[in-house]
Write a protein that holds these residues in place. Structure first.
Motif, short mmCIF file in Angstrom:
data_model
loop_
_atom_site.label_atom_id
_atom_site.label_comp_id
_atom_site.label_asym_id
_atom_site.label_seq_id
_atom_site.Cartn_x
_atom_site.Cartn_y
_atom_site.Cartn_z
N MET A 250 0.83 -1.21 0.00
CA MET A 250 0.00 0.00 0.00
C MET A 250 0.86 1.26 0.00
N PHE A 251 2.00 1.19 0.70
CA PHE A 251 2.89 2.36 0.66
C PHE A 251 3.34 2.61 -0.77
N GLN A 252 3.71 1.54 -1.46
CA GLN A 252 4.18 1.70 -2.84
C GLN A 252 3.06 2.17 -3.74
N CYS A 253 1.83 1.78 -3.41
CA CYS A 253 0.68 2.24 -4.20
C CYS A 253 0.50 3.76 -4.05
N ILE A 254 0.74 4.26 -2.84
CA ILE A 254 0.62 5.71 -2.63
C ILE A 254 1.67 6.43 -3.49
N MET A 255 2.88 5.87 -3.49
CA MET A 255 3.94 6.45 -4.32
C MET A 255 3.54 6.40 -5.79
N ALA A 256 2.96 5.27 -6.19
CA ALA A 256 2.59 5.08 -7.60
C ALA A 256 1.50 6.06 -8.02
N LEU A 257 0.61 6.37 -7.09
CA LEU A 257 -0.46 7.32 -7.40
C LEU A 257 0.13 8.67 -7.78
N ALA A 258 1.12 9.10 -6.98
CA ALA A 258 1.78 10.38 -7.26
C ALA A 258 2.52 10.31 -8.60
N GLN A 259 3.24 9.18 -8.77
CA GLN A 259 4.00 8.96 -10.00
C GLN A 259 3.08 9.01 -11.24
N THR A 260 1.96 8.30 -11.14
CA THR A 260 1.03 8.20 -12.27
C THR A 260 0.41 9.55 -12.57
N THR A 261 0.05 10.28 -11.51
CA THR A 261 -0.56 11.60 -11.70
C THR A 261 0.41 12.51 -12.47
N LEU A 262 1.68 12.48 -12.04
CA LEU A 262 2.70 13.30 -12.72
C LEU A 262 2.84 12.90 -14.18
N THR A 263 2.94 11.61 -14.40
CA THR A 263 3.16 11.10 -15.76
C THR A 263 1.97 11.43 -16.68
N LEU A 264 0.77 11.18 -16.18
CA LEU A 264 -0.41 11.42 -17.01
C LEU A 264 -0.59 12.92 -17.28
N THR A 265 -0.28 13.73 -16.26
CA THR A 265 -0.41 15.18 -16.45
C THR A 265 0.55 15.65 -17.54
N ALA A 266 1.80 15.18 -17.44
CA ALA A 266 2.79 15.57 -18.46
C ALA A 266 2.39 15.05 -19.83
N ALA A 267 1.89 13.82 -19.86
CA ALA A 267 1.49 13.22 -21.13
C ALA A 267 0.37 14.03 -21.78
N TYR A 268 -0.56 14.44 -21.00
CA TYR A 268 -1.75 15.17 -21.51
C TYR A 268 -1.40 16.60 -21.91
N PHE A 269 -0.71 17.29 -20.98
CA PHE A 269 -0.48 18.72 -21.21
C PHE A 269 0.78 19.02 -22.03
N ILE A 270 1.84 18.25 -21.85
CA ILE A 270 3.08 18.55 -22.57
C ILE A 270 3.12 17.84 -23.92
N LEU A 271 2.79 16.54 -23.91
CA LEU A 271 2.90 15.77 -25.15
C LEU A 271 1.59 15.71 -25.93
N GLY A 272 0.53 16.18 -25.31
CA GLY A 272 -0.77 16.23 -26.00
C GLY A 272 -1.35 14.86 -26.29
N ILE A 273 -1.06 13.89 -25.46
CA ILE A 273 -1.60 12.54 -25.67
C ILE A 273 -3.09 12.56 -25.25
N PRO A 274 -3.96 12.10 -26.13
CA PRO A 274 -5.40 12.17 -25.82
C PRO A 274 -5.85 11.08 -24.82
N ILE A 275 -5.62 11.37 -23.56
CA ILE A 275 -5.94 10.36 -22.52
C ILE A 275 -7.45 10.29 -22.32
N ASN A 276 -7.94 9.07 -22.21
CA ASN A 276 -9.38 8.87 -21.99
C ASN A 276 -9.71 9.18 -20.53
N ILE A 277 -10.27 10.37 -20.33
CA ILE A 277 -10.54 10.84 -18.95
C ILE A 277 -11.61 9.96 -18.29
N ALA A 278 -12.58 9.51 -19.08
CA ALA A 278 -13.67 8.69 -18.52
C ALA A 278 -13.12 7.41 -17.91
N LEU A 279 -12.05 6.90 -18.50
CA LEU A 279 -11.49 5.64 -17.99
C LEU A 279 -10.34 5.85 -17.00
#
Lengths: 316, 253
Positions: B109-138
């Motif tokens: 669970m500790f690693q999951c908390i870390m992963a949540l932060a990691q994923t948020t950062l990665t998805l944010t960069a992917a969406y806003f910097i690289l313009g990857i069309p992430i499916n928000i609904a999913l």
């Protein structure tokens, strides 16, 4: 009365590839009553730590029944762990956390709140002289200090049974005294303490009862006095001469003492028979140079050495 | 829950003592995506052909990065058992009033908390910097898939950590496994064009299952039936890994 610990016919074997398993503990049985300080004594490789590992649920027994506060170490291992805290033989501290955080994490693992831990920490830190290192990390501390942190933290919690496996190893005299004091206090409050030690003086000072094991088998058990009295009739003599003559030393050797040390004109020796002790005393007095003497029952250490020797010789 | 909270508290304290560790934990997937992904995106400018359509490499690689970061985080957390073993504290943990399962769940669970932060950062960069069309609904499903990925790999790698006594052996085994698993999966390239024999091997690799599910939840690429089977397979892999990790932990002392 429910026993704090009950061991019946415990056997622990470690399997080996293509070889007979090693039997580290060989059919031992003993009980420990609540509130007692119990010593598990023996030379290296005797099976003390293996017994502690079984009692603390680290390893399962090969056979036999082991109950801790009434709970079976195999079937009710979690209940056992709720009733114990342990100082293992190996150093065990969080080297990257401060000493304070070591206390906090240990307390939290034992269900304490931060405020409860802070309240109790003050007394323990003072008792073990850890005030100055409270905000330091064990990685920067000496081996003795690390051990002190490891031992001190178990006095934060109130589990009914405490296991101390060679707890004072590596500690200086000050810390040994602090540990012995803490152990005695805890036993007075009704906690059961099970300790293993090489330091027989420590066992003699602390323990209500002891078991001596060698090659996985019990070779003596009872109170420290019982063990001393195990038919061994061993006596300790301290003789101080104005001048020690060589032929007197040779005469004393003829009595085959268990142990004999001569420093300057002082002789310390341990002998097996009451009569032998008196004969040596009489011999010393007849030399005309005897200035001072003391006679007492032998120490636990002498008995321990003798018991191991007997085992080697195969005499009962 | 108290015991799990105690493990999370302890692991957080340790992680906070090393800001370098914390930084790389957070930033590595992001760096992978920005450097490796961007480079390949330029190199294969025409995009990646999979399931009859062409998509930019960045879009394709996002799921691979998330999957890889789950695997990498799980390696770090499993390796922590060696550090704890060297410090002796591992054996003391096993005498604490908690079950072996709670110890594993707390670490996971500790690693999951870390992963949540990691994923948020990665998805944010992917969406806003690289313009990857992430499916928000999913997005919730993406998060759940990441967490399941962390858990499954952590339990699987912990089983190996408990069985191997030497950390150098563990490192070797894990490096080889990581290398092999990564390149026989759909992490870097689609499996449509690879030789048949490699395709079959790749489809029994849990890293492929995890990456494919993440690719479906992030950019919607994949056939629903295949992805559902892969998701089921990965959940089975998680449960089996947890069972094995518990058994291995019981014998770890």
């Amino acid at each position: 009365m429910q026993k704090a610990i009950s061991i019946q016919n415990l056997i622990k074997e470690f399997p080996r590839k293509n070889e007979q398993p090693i039997r580290a503990v060989d059919d031992i049985s003993f009980d420990v009553l609540p509130g007692k300080i119990f010593g598990l004594l023996g030379p290296n490789g005797a099976g003390k730590s293996t017994t502690i590992k079984v009692l603390t649920t680290l390893i399962p027994p090969t056979s036999g029944t082991v109950l801790v506060n009434g709970y079976d170490v195999v079937k009710q291992s979690l209940d056992v762990r709720k009733n114990i805290c342990v100082v293992l033989q190996e150093n065990a501290v969080e080297v990257f956390l401060t000493v304070r955080h070591n206390f906090l994490t240990f307390g939290k693992f034992h269900g304490m709140t931060t405020s409860d831990i802070e309240k109790k920490m003050g007394r323990i830190v003072e008792l073990f002289g850890l005030e100055e290192v409270l905000n330091q990390k064990p990685i920067d501390l000496s081996g003795g200090l690390k051990r002190r942190v490891q031992v001190a933290k178990i006095f934060l919690v109130d589990t009914p049974i405490v296991f101390l496996d060679e707890a004072t190893t590596g500690m200086d005299t000050f810390n040994k005294r602090a540990t012995v004091k803490a152990i005695k206090e805890e036993a007075q409050h009704g906690r059961t303490i099970v300790l293993t030690t090489h330091m027989l003086e420590e066992a003699e000072e602390l323990c209500d009862e002891i078991v001596i094991i060698n090659h996985g088998k019990i070779i003596a058990k009872g109170t420290t006095d019982d063990v001393k009295k195990l038919g061994l009739q061993m006596f300790y003599l301290s003789l101080k001469f104005s001048e020690m003559e060589k032929d007197l030393e040779e005469l004393m050797h003829k009595f085959s003492p268990v142990k004999m040390d001569i420093v300057n004109n002082e002789v310390s020796l341990t002998v097996r028979e009451h009569n032998t002790a008196l004969k040596i005393l009489s011999l010393a007095q007849s030399s005309g140079a005897l200035k001072h003497f003391e006679i007492s029952t032998a120490s636990l250490e002498d008995v321990f050495v003798e018991l191991l020797d007997r085992k080697k010789r195969g005499t009962p | 829950m108290k015991n799990i909270a105690a493990i999370i508290y302890r692991d957080s304290l340790i992680r906070l003592t090393s800001l370098t560790w914390l930084f790389f934990d957070m930033a590595v997937p992001l760096l992978y995506l920005l450097m490796f992904g961007v480079g390949f995106n330029k190199a294969v400018g025409f995009g990646v052909h999979t399931l009859g359509s062409s998509i930019p490499y960045n879009n394709f690689f996002l799921a691979g990065v998330l999957s890889m970061s789950c695997f990498g985080s799980a390696i770090n957390q499993a390796y922590g058992f060696f550090v704890d073993r060297d410090n002796g504290i591992f054996y003391e943990f096993l005498t604490y009033p908690m079950t072996r399962g709670e110890l594993l769940l707390g670490k996971m669970m500790f690693q999951c908390i870390m992963a949540l932060a990691q994923t948020t950062l990665t998805l944010t960069a992917a969406y806003f910097i690289l313009g990857i069309p992430i499916n928000i609904a999913l997005l919730p499903l993406t998060i759940i898939t990441v967490l399941i990925g962390i858990a499954a790999w952590f339990f699987a790698l912990s089983t190996i950590a408990f069985r191997i006594r030497r950390n150098d052996t563990f490192n070797t085994v894990i490096n080889v496994a990581y290398f092999v698993l990564m390149f026989i999966s759909s992490m870097f390239y689609p499996l449509d064009a690879v030789p048949e024999w490699l395709k079959y091997i790749s489809y029994v690799n849990p890293l492929t299952w995890h990456t494919d599910v993440l690719r479906f939840t992030t950019i919607g690429v994949g056939e629903i039936i295949t992805v559902s089977i892969e998701a089921f397979g990965f959940i089975m892999f998680l449960l089996i890994s947890f069972w094995y990790a518990q058994q291995a932990l019981k014998k770890a002392a």
